[in-house]
Design a protein around this motif. Structure first.
Motif, short mmCIF file in Angstrom:
data_model
loop_
_atom_site.label_atom_id
_atom_site.label_comp_id
_atom_site.label_asym_id
_atom_site.label_seq_id
_atom_site.Cartn_x
_atom_site.Cartn_y
_atom_site.Cartn_z
N ILE A 1 0.83 -1.20 0.00
CA ILE A 1 0.00 0.00 0.00
C ILE A 1 0.86 1.25 0.00
CG2 ILE A 1 -1.64 1.35 1.39
CD1 ILE A 1 -2.90 -1.33 2.19
N LEU A 2 1.97 1.21 0.73
CA LEU A 2 2.86 2.36 0.81
C LEU A 2 3.70 2.55 -0.46
CD1 LEU A 2 4.06 2.15 4.50
CD2 LEU A 2 2.37 3.70 3.52
N GLY A 3 3.66 1.62 -1.37
CA GLY A 3 4.34 1.79 -2.65
C GLY A 3 5.61 0.99 -2.82
N ALA A 4 6.04 0.24 -1.84
CA ALA A 4 7.26 -0.56 -1.96
C ALA A 4 6.86 -1.94 -2.48
CB ALA A 4 7.97 -0.65 -0.62
N ARG A 5 6.55 -1.99 -3.75
CA ARG A 5 6.05 -3.24 -4.34
C ARG A 5 7.09 -4.36 -4.30
NH1 ARG A 5 0.98 -2.19 -5.31
NH2 ARG A 5 0.45 -0.27 -6.38
N ALA A 6 8.36 -4.04 -4.46
CA ALA A 6 9.40 -5.07 -4.43
C ALA A 6 9.48 -5.70 -3.04
CB ALA A 6 10.74 -4.50 -4.83
N LEU A 7 9.33 -4.89 -2.01
CA LEU A 7 9.37 -5.42 -0.65
C LEU A 7 8.09 -6.16 -0.29
CD1 LEU A 7 11.14 -2.54 1.29
CD2 LEU A 7 12.10 -4.73 0.59
N ALA A 8 7.02 -5.94 -1.06
CA ALA A 8 5.76 -6.63 -0.79
C ALA A 8 5.90 -8.13 -1.04
CB ALA A 8 4.65 -6.04 -1.63
N LEU A 9 6.86 -8.52 -1.87
CA LEU A 9 7.10 -9.95 -2.08
C LEU A 9 7.57 -10.64 -0.81
CD1 LEU A 9 8.76 -9.92 -5.60
CD2 LEU A 9 6.47 -10.69 -4.99
N PHE A 10 7.94 -9.85 0.16
CA PHE A 10 8.31 -10.37 1.48
C PHE A 10 7.14 -11.18 2.07
CE2 PHE A 10 8.69 -9.49 6.14
CZ PHE A 10 9.83 -10.25 6.35
N GLY A 11 5.93 -10.91 1.60
CA GLY A 11 4.76 -11.63 2.08
C GLY A 11 4.81 -13.11 1.76
#
Length: 125
Positions: free
Chosen positions: A36-46
């Motif tokens: 949501i905050l815009g860090a799409r690359a770090l969202a893969l951390f999910g």
């Protein structure tokens, strides 16, 4: 013991499942917030949430490998590892959950498939 209690894990195993499920939820929520905050690359951390989630599911199902995984995966945090050993390896109910009596379900039959022993019936045994 009622039949529905035979399929439910003991309280120490449920506590360990809750710990790993909360950990997986925390990772997943943090990944959604990062997306949501815009860090799409770090969202893969999910995707890392799959590991504690699968450990929680394996513990619930009585998987021996999940028990080992829960203890070993807690090693970076000594406190979590100690808690998992105390929950999964020490209580007798937990040990019984991960090592069910396999011989109760197995029924021995003689060569011809009948339930009685032919030698004993014939007087040879």
């Amino acid at each position: 013991m009622p039949s529905n209690e035979l399929n439910r894990p003991p309280a120490p195993v449920v506590a360990a499942v809750v710990v790993y499920a909360l950990y997986a939820g925390l990772i997943l929520i943090s990944a959604v917030v990062l997306a949501i905050l815009g860090a799409r690359a770090l969202a893969l951390f999910g995707l890392v949430a799959l590991l504690p989630g699968s450990v929680a599911l394996g513990l619930w199902q009585g998987n021996r490998g999940a028990r080992v995984g829960a203890i070993v995966w807690g090693i970076p945090s000594v406190a979590v590892s100690i808690v998992m050993v105390l929950l999964l390896a020490v209580p007798e109910s937990s040990r019984a959950w991960f090592t069910p009596d396999e011989l109760e379900e197995f029924e021995f039959a003689d060569e011809d498939g009948e339930g009685e022993d032919d030698e004993r019936v014939a007087g040879h045994g």
